[in-house]
Design a protein around this motif. Structure first.
Motif, short mmCIF file in Angstrom:
data_model
loop_
_atom_site.label_atom_id
_atom_site.label_comp_id
_atom_site.label_asym_id
_atom_site.label_seq_id
_atom_site.Cartn_x
_atom_site.Cartn_y
_atom_site.Cartn_z
N TYR A 12 0.84 -1.20 0.00
CA TYR A 12 0.00 0.00 0.00
C TYR A 12 0.87 1.24 0.00
O TYR A 12 2.04 1.20 0.38
N HIS A 13 0.30 2.35 -0.41
CA HIS A 13 0.94 3.66 -0.26
C HIS A 13 0.41 4.25 1.04
O HIS A 13 -0.81 4.29 1.24
N GLN A 14 1.29 4.71 1.89
CA GLN A 14 0.91 5.26 3.19
C GLN A 14 -0.19 6.30 3.07
O GLN A 14 -1.20 6.22 3.75
N GLN A 15 -0.02 7.27 2.18
CA GLN A 15 -0.97 8.38 2.09
C GLN A 15 -2.31 7.97 1.47
O GLN A 15 -3.31 8.63 1.71
N ASP A 16 -2.35 6.91 0.71
CA ASP A 16 -3.59 6.51 0.04
C ASP A 16 -4.31 5.37 0.73
O ASP A 16 -5.53 5.27 0.64
N GLY A 17 -3.57 4.50 1.39
CA GLY A 17 -4.21 3.31 1.93
C GLY A 17 -3.70 2.86 3.28
O GLY A 17 -4.03 1.75 3.71
N GLY A 18 -2.92 3.68 3.96
CA GLY A 18 -2.34 3.27 5.23
C GLY A 18 -3.36 2.87 6.28
O GLY A 18 -3.24 1.82 6.91
N ALA A 19 -4.38 3.69 6.46
CA ALA A 19 -5.40 3.38 7.47
C ALA A 19 -6.17 2.12 7.10
O ALA A 19 -6.44 1.26 7.96
N MET A 20 -6.52 1.97 5.83
CA MET A 20 -7.26 0.78 5.40
C MET A 20 -6.36 -0.46 5.48
O MET A 20 -6.83 -1.54 5.85
N ALA A 21 -5.07 -0.31 5.17
CA ALA A 21 -4.14 -1.43 5.28
C ALA A 21 -4.05 -1.91 6.73
O ALA A 21 -4.05 -3.12 6.99
N GLN A 22 -4.00 -0.98 7.67
CA GLN A 22 -3.95 -1.34 9.08
C GLN A 22 -5.23 -2.06 9.50
O GLN A 22 -5.19 -3.07 10.21
N ARG A 23 -6.35 -1.57 9.06
CA ARG A 23 -7.64 -2.20 9.37
C ARG A 23 -7.70 -3.60 8.77
O ARG A 23 -8.17 -4.55 9.42
N LEU A 24 -7.22 -3.75 7.56
CA LEU A 24 -7.16 -5.04 6.87
C LEU A 24 -6.27 -6.01 7.64
O LEU A 24 -6.64 -7.16 7.89
N LEU A 25 -5.08 -5.55 8.04
CA LEU A 25 -4.15 -6.37 8.79
C LEU A 25 -4.79 -6.89 10.08
O LEU A 25 -4.72 -8.08 10.38
N LEU A 26 -5.42 -6.01 10.84
CA LEU A 26 -6.04 -6.40 12.11
C LEU A 26 -7.16 -7.42 11.89
O LEU A 26 -7.27 -8.40 12.64
N ASN A 27 -7.98 -7.21 10.86
CA ASN A 27 -9.07 -8.13 10.57
C ASN A 27 -8.54 -9.50 10.18
O ASN A 27 -9.02 -10.52 10.66
N LEU A 28 -7.55 -9.53 9.31
CA LEU A 28 -7.01 -10.81 8.86
C LEU A 28 -6.29 -11.54 9.99
O LEU A 28 -6.41 -12.76 10.13
N HIS A 29 -5.54 -10.80 10.83
CA HIS A 29 -4.91 -11.41 12.01
C HIS A 29 -5.97 -12.05 12.90
O HIS A 29 -5.79 -13.17 13.39
N ALA A 30 -7.06 -11.33 13.12
CA ALA A 30 -8.13 -11.83 13.98
C ALA A 30 -8.76 -13.12 13.43
O ALA A 30 -9.32 -13.91 14.19
N HIS A 31 -8.63 -13.33 12.12
CA HIS A 31 -9.16 -14.54 11.49
C HIS A 31 -8.08 -15.59 11.23
O HIS A 31 -8.26 -16.49 10.41
N GLY A 32 -6.93 -15.45 11.90
CA GLY A 32 -5.89 -16.48 11.84
C GLY A 32 -4.91 -16.37 10.70
O GLY A 32 -4.15 -17.31 10.46
N TYR A 33 -4.88 -15.25 10.00
CA TYR A 33 -3.93 -15.09 8.90
C TYR A 33 -2.61 -14.55 9.40
O TYR A 33 -2.55 -13.75 10.34
N ASP A 34 -1.54 -14.98 8.77
CA ASP A 34 -0.19 -14.49 9.04
C ASP A 34 0.08 -13.37 8.04
O ASP A 34 0.30 -13.63 6.86
N VAL A 35 0.00 -12.14 8.50
CA VAL A 35 0.03 -10.97 7.62
C VAL A 35 1.26 -10.12 7.90
O VAL A 35 1.61 -9.87 9.05
N LEU A 36 1.89 -9.66 6.84
CA LEU A 36 3.00 -8.72 6.98
C LEU A 36 2.77 -7.56 6.03
O LEU A 36 2.31 -7.74 4.90
N MET A 37 3.11 -6.37 6.50
CA MET A 37 3.13 -5.18 5.65
C MET A 37 4.18 -4.25 6.23
O MET A 37 4.61 -4.42 7.37
N ARG A 38 4.62 -3.31 5.42
CA ARG A 38 5.56 -2.31 5.92
C ARG A 38 4.93 -1.57 7.08
O ARG A 38 3.72 -1.38 7.10
#
Length: 143
Positions: A12-38
């Motif tokens: 993701y680009h920080q300025q365009d999708g940072g907040a949504m990327a963080q929300r996505l990461l938290l949701n996927l972690h909560a569902h058992g996914y191993d997620v990495l992003m900058r």
């Protein structure tokens, strides 16, 4: 590093999708996914993770998600753009790629003509709108 089936990398680009990327990461972690992003806040002495670290993580994870909106696509014309380099490497490594469309973004003819290099393949990958009002439904489909 991980190479199990539920491991993925979010680009993701920080300025365009940072907040949504963080929300996505938290949701996927909560569902058992191993997620990495900058990290949302760069902690490295440059713009982003060193390419070697980024490439190792992309190669180790079978799935690659990229968040795009119109502004993000404009940045992809820069060969030094981090997201562009991540996408190109994911394509090279033949990762399972899903394009997450933000802000009502869609690939149209004008955008298709401007996609540089290997990125002309992006519209051929599965795409899913990711907006606040349909977030849970989109994530259910993605998972």
């Amino acid at each position: 590093m991980s190479n199990h089936e539920n491991a993925l990398f979010i680009s993701y680009h920080q300025q365009d999708g940072g907040a949504m990327a963080q929300r996505l990461l938290l949701n996927l972690h909560a569902h058992g996914y191993d997620v990495l992003m900058r990290p949302l806040e760069d902690t490295w002495s440059g713009d982003d993770l060193p390419d070697s670290v980024m490439n190792n993580q992309i190669a180790a994870r079978p799935h690659f998600l990229v968040l795009l909106n119109a502004d993000a696509v404009e940045r992809l014309s820069d060969s030094q753009d981090t997201v562009r380099r991540e996408i190109e490497y994911a394509i090279l490594m033949q990762r399972s790629i899903v394009v997450l469309l933000l802000g009502g973004f869609r690939f149209d003819e004008t955008i298709l003509m401007r996609l540089p290099g290997k990125l002309f393949r992006l519209p051929g990958y599965p795409a899913l709108p990711l907006e606040d009002e349909i977030f849970e439904g989109s994530l259910h489909t993605l998972r």
